[in-house]
Each structure stands twice: as C-alpha cells, then as structure tokens.
Design a protein around this motif. Structure first.
Motif, PDB file in Angstrom:
ATOM      1  N   PHE A 165       0.731  -1.309  -0.087  1.00 35.97           N
ATOM      2  CA  PHE A 165       0.080  -0.040   0.292  1.00 35.97           C
ATOM      3  C   PHE A 165       0.931   1.227  -0.018  1.00 35.97           C
ATOM      4  CE2 PHE A 165      -3.837  -2.283   0.841  1.00 35.97           C
ATOM      5  CZ  PHE A 165      -4.959  -1.540   0.692  1.00 35.97           C
ATOM      6  N   TYR A 166       1.795   1.227   0.984  1.00 32.27           N
ATOM      7  CA  TYR A 166       2.854   2.415   0.936  1.00 32.27           C
ATOM      8  C   TYR A 166       3.480   2.619  -0.358  1.00 32.27           C
ATOM      9  CZ  TYR A 166       6.452   5.581   1.919  1.00 32.27           C
ATOM     10  OH  TYR A 166       7.473   6.494   1.795  1.00 32.27           O
ATOM     11  N   THR A 167       3.894   1.721  -0.969  1.00 29.30           N
ATOM     12  CA  THR A 167       4.809   1.762  -2.412  1.00 29.30           C
ATOM     13  C   THR A 167       3.855   2.469  -3.502  1.00 29.30           C
ATOM     14  OG1 THR A 167       6.037  -0.222  -1.776  1.00 29.30           O
ATOM     15  CG2 THR A 167       5.981   0.328  -3.970  1.00 29.30           C
ATOM     16  N   GLU A 168       2.551   1.824  -3.367  1.00 33.85           N
ATOM     17  CA  GLU A 168       1.643   2.381  -4.342  1.00 33.85           C
ATOM     18  C   GLU A 168       1.500   3.967  -4.189  1.00 33.85           C
ATOM     19  OE1 GLU A 168      -3.235   1.850  -4.576  1.00 33.85           O
ATOM     20  OE2 GLU A 168      -1.936  -0.015  -4.812  1.00 33.85           O
ATOM     21  N   ARG A 169       1.302   4.287  -2.854  1.00 37.22           N
ATOM     22  CA  ARG A 169       0.896   5.539  -2.517  1.00 37.22           C
ATOM     23  C   ARG A 169       2.045   6.556  -2.871  1.00 37.22           C
ATOM     24  NH1 ARG A 169      -3.155   2.502  -1.660  1.00 37.22           N
ATOM     25  NH2 ARG A 169      -4.983   3.138  -1.064  1.00 37.22           N
ATOM     26  N   LEU A 170       3.120   5.945  -2.563  1.00 34.95           N
ATOM     27  CA  LEU A 170       4.649   6.796  -2.829  1.00 34.95           C
ATOM     28  C   LEU A 170       4.486   6.912  -4.425  1.00 34.95           C
ATOM     29  CD1 LEU A 170       7.093   8.258  -2.002  1.00 34.95           C
ATOM     30  CD2 LEU A 170       8.080   5.747  -2.200  1.00 34.95           C
ATOM     31  N   LEU A 171       4.269   6.052  -5.036  1.00 32.99           N
ATOM     32  CA  LEU A 171       4.716   6.103  -6.508  1.00 32.99           C
ATOM     33  C   LEU A 171       3.492   7.227  -6.988  1.00 32.99           C
ATOM     34  CD1 LEU A 171       5.609   2.336  -7.526  1.00 32.99           C
ATOM     35  CD2 LEU A 171       6.940   4.363  -7.403  1.00 32.99           C
ATOM     36  N   THR A 172       2.625   7.056  -6.548  1.00 34.79           N
ATOM     37  CA  THR A 172       1.527   8.282  -6.870  1.00 34.79           C
ATOM     38  C   THR A 172       2.055   9.658  -6.663  1.00 34.79           C
ATOM     39  OG1 THR A 172      -0.382   6.498  -6.594  1.00 34.79           O
ATOM     40  CG2 THR A 172      -0.673   9.036  -6.616  1.00 34.79           C
ATOM     41  N   LEU A 173       2.559   9.804  -5.344  1.00 32.87           N
ATOM     42  CA  LEU A 173       3.317  11.245  -5.365  1.00 32.87           C
ATOM     43  C   LEU A 173       4.447  11.560  -6.186  1.00 32.87           C
ATOM     44  CD1 LEU A 173       3.153  10.876  -1.288  1.00 32.87           C
ATOM     45  CD2 LEU A 173       1.869  12.718  -2.652  1.00 32.87           C
ATOM     46  N   VAL A 174       5.251  10.656  -6.425  1.00 32.96           N
ATOM     47  CA  VAL A 174       6.361  10.632  -7.217  1.00 32.96           C
ATOM     48  C   VAL A 174       5.900  10.953  -8.583  1.00 32.96           C
ATOM     49  CG1 VAL A 174       8.188   9.369  -8.352  1.00 32.96           C
ATOM     50  CG2 VAL A 174       8.109   9.074  -5.828  1.00 32.96           C
ATOM     51  N   ARG A 175       5.234  10.368  -9.130  1.00 35.46           N
ATOM     52  CA  ARG A 175       4.300  10.404 -10.522  1.00 35.46           C
ATOM     53  C   ARG A 175       3.823  11.914 -10.708  1.00 35.46           C
ATOM     54  NH1 ARG A 175       2.988   4.405 -10.696  1.00 35.46           N
ATOM     55  NH2 ARG A 175       4.792   3.687 -11.485  1.00 35.46           N
ATOM     56  N   GLN A 176       3.384  12.456  -9.460  1.00 32.95           N
ATOM     57  CA  GLN A 176       2.640  13.666  -9.587  1.00 32.95           C
ATOM     58  C   GLN A 176       3.709  14.760  -9.647  1.00 32.95           C
ATOM     59  OE1 GLN A 176       0.007  13.294  -6.059  1.00 32.95           O
ATOM     60  NE2 GLN A 176      -0.636  15.215  -6.775  1.00 32.95           N
ATOM     61  N   LEU A 177       4.761  14.671  -8.883  1.00 38.67           N
ATOM     62  CA  LEU A 177       5.857  15.568  -8.898  1.00 38.67           C
ATOM     63  C   LEU A 177       6.505  15.609 -10.210  1.00 38.67           C
ATOM     64  CD1 LEU A 177       7.371  17.792  -7.468  1.00 38.67           C
ATOM     65  CD2 LEU A 177       9.038  15.863  -6.514  1.00 38.67           C
ATOM     66  N   ALA A 178       6.705  14.363 -10.779  1.00 36.75           N
ATOM     67  CA  ALA A 178       7.668  14.083 -12.208  1.00 36.75           C
ATOM     68  C   ALA A 178       6.766  15.023 -13.102  1.00 36.75           C
ATOM     69  CB  ALA A 178       7.491  12.823 -12.330  1.00 36.75           C
ATOM     70  N   LYS A 179       5.359  14.970 -13.196  1.00 40.96           N
ATOM     71  CA  LYS A 179       4.797  15.847 -14.184  1.00 40.96           C
ATOM     72  C   LYS A 179       5.201  17.126 -14.084  1.00 40.96           C
ATOM     73  CE  LYS A 179       0.651  14.033 -13.360  1.00 40.96           C
ATOM     74  NZ  LYS A 179      -0.764  13.930 -13.332  1.00 40.96           N
ATOM     75  N   ASP A 180       5.330  17.710 -12.881  1.00 38.72           N
ATOM     76  CA  ASP A 180       5.351  19.324 -12.534  1.00 38.72           C
ATOM     77  C   ASP A 180       6.871  19.797 -12.463  1.00 38.72           C
ATOM     78  OD1 ASP A 180       2.977  20.845 -12.023  1.00 38.72           O
ATOM     79  OD2 ASP A 180       2.716  18.702 -11.140  1.00 38.72           O
ATOM     80  N   LEU A 181       7.936  18.868 -12.913  1.00 40.30           N
ATOM     81  CA  LEU A 181       9.217  19.099 -13.124  1.00 40.30           C
ATOM     82  C   LEU A 181       9.479  19.718 -14.375  1.00 40.30           C
ATOM     83  CD1 LEU A 181      10.889  16.034 -11.527  1.00 40.30           C
ATOM     84  CD2 LEU A 181      10.428  18.209 -10.457  1.00 40.30           C
ATOM     85  N   PRO A 182      10.662  20.649 -14.293  1.00 41.55           N
ATOM     86  CA  PRO A 182      10.906  21.257 -15.693  1.00 41.55           C
ATOM     87  C   PRO A 182      10.977  20.485 -16.861  1.00 41.55           C
ATOM     88  CG  PRO A 182      12.298  22.219 -13.852  1.00 41.55           C
ATOM     89  CD  PRO A 182      11.438  21.044 -13.188  1.00 41.55           C
ATOM     90  N   PRO A 183      10.685  20.930 -18.063  1.00 42.70           N
ATOM     91  CA  PRO A 183      11.046  19.935 -19.296  1.00 42.70           C
ATOM     92  C   PRO A 183      12.589  19.928 -19.469  1.00 42.70           C
ATOM     93  CG  PRO A 183      10.030  22.387 -19.888  1.00 42.70           C
ATOM     94  CD  PRO A 183       9.723  22.130 -18.493  1.00 42.70           C
TER      95      PRO A 183
END
Length: 195
Positions: free
Chosen positions: A121-139
């Motif tokens: 469960f933790y891994t799944e939720r962490l990856l959601t957070l990581v992917r959210q941030l990844a979308k907002d990083l500079p190109p």
C-alpha cells in the motif's frame, strides 16, 4: 443496539484520524490501541467492528495520510509550483508538527517493518506522489520519475535530520540545504561538451 451506517463510518473515520496523528507523532510501536481508542472517545471493544488488527489500522491510516498528502501536493503544485512545495515541506512548522505532517518522514523505519500488505500500500501511494511531482518538473529532465524520487529522498531525509538534531540553528540549516539539494535534482542536466 444497532447503529446506522453513517455513525459507523464516522466512528471509523475518527479512529483513523486519531491513529494517524498518534502514529506520526509518537510512532507506530509506541501508539497502543487503548490510547488511540481513548483519544477517539471510544472503548477498546469498539475497535474490532472497524478493524481486524492494529496492522490493518496502520495500513489504512498510512494510506489515508498519503492520499491526503497527494491531494495537498497537487493543490500546492497547481498554485505555486515546486518552490512553494519545497517551502511548505521544509518549513519549521512542518518540522515541529510531525503528527500532522508527512507520514513518510515520520514513519519510514516503522513502515519498513510492517507486513507486506502495508508496504505494498505504501509503495503504491508513494509512486502516486512521485509521478505527480514528475509531471510538474521542468521540461528537459531525462528521467523525470527518477528526478522526482531523488527530490522526495532529499526532502524526507532533510526533514528527518532537522527533527533529530539539537538546536534550531542547525535544524534550519538542514532544511535550507535540503531545499537546495531538491532544487538541484529538479533541474535539467547540462550536457558536458567533449574536448
């Protein structure tokens, strides 16, 4: 005596809210069911209609805390970008109030000792957070998800260190250094020219 579903849901939510605060503030191992139920205004016997075990409560409380963090991250990134997210995460307020802050920074060593279902469960939720941030990083970042993982590692590590040291001056320096490290990780890498 039977209670309607709304009351049962409200009781369950209250138990999870209290447990989440207790776990993040005092640690999972140091938070007994009796104190959680007392803080929730219920008897110990009222626990088992909602959860089969403390491990179930831990899993659901951590998942709920991470889902709330995910929503907060989404809102902060939308309103102020990465700079606002760094400022909020590595703030003295966040450092000084672990019971309402990031579940990862408060609980990682204990999460690592939880049953496989909780870690999944933790891994799944962490990856959601990581992917959210990844979308907002500079190109221009070659591996946005890898960069986001690095940013999270820097943030969580800096927050944990800032909470562990004696003295506000050093603690504040750690928060600032963590923000600088996260900024560096979130920038596109310059190609090195061959000579």
């Amino acid at each position: 005596m039977r209670y309607d579903k709304g009351r049962k849901d409200a009781s369950r939510s209250r138990i999870m809210e209290v447990a989440s605060h207790r776990f993040r503030g005092d640690g999972i191992a140091a938070s007994g069911l009796a104190s959680i139920m007392s803080d929730a205004g219920m008897t110990n016997g009222a626990f088992y209609p909602h959860f089969q075990s403390k491990a179930d409560l831990v899993r659901e409380s951590v998942a709920s805390a991470l889902e709330a963090q995910s929503q907060q991250l989404q809102d902060v990134l939308a309103s102020g970008g990465l700079e606002l997210a760094l400022a909020m995460y590595l703030s003295p307020e966040h450092r000084d109030h672990p019971q309402t802050g990031c579940a990862s920074a408060a609980l990682l060593p204990e999460i690592a000792r939880q049953p496989p279902e909780t870690r999944a469960f933790y891994t799944e939720r962490l990856l959601t957070l990581v992917r959210q941030l990844a979308k907002d990083l500079p190109p221009g970042i070659r591996d946005p998800e890898g960069a986001a993982l690095g940013v999270f590692a820097a943030l969580i590590g800096a927050l944990q260190l800032s909470r562990a040291v004696e003295g506000t001056e050093l603690s504040d320096r750690i928060l600032a250094a963590g923000a600088d490290a996260a900024r560096t990780l979130a920038q596109p890498r310059q190609k090195v020219e061959a000579s």
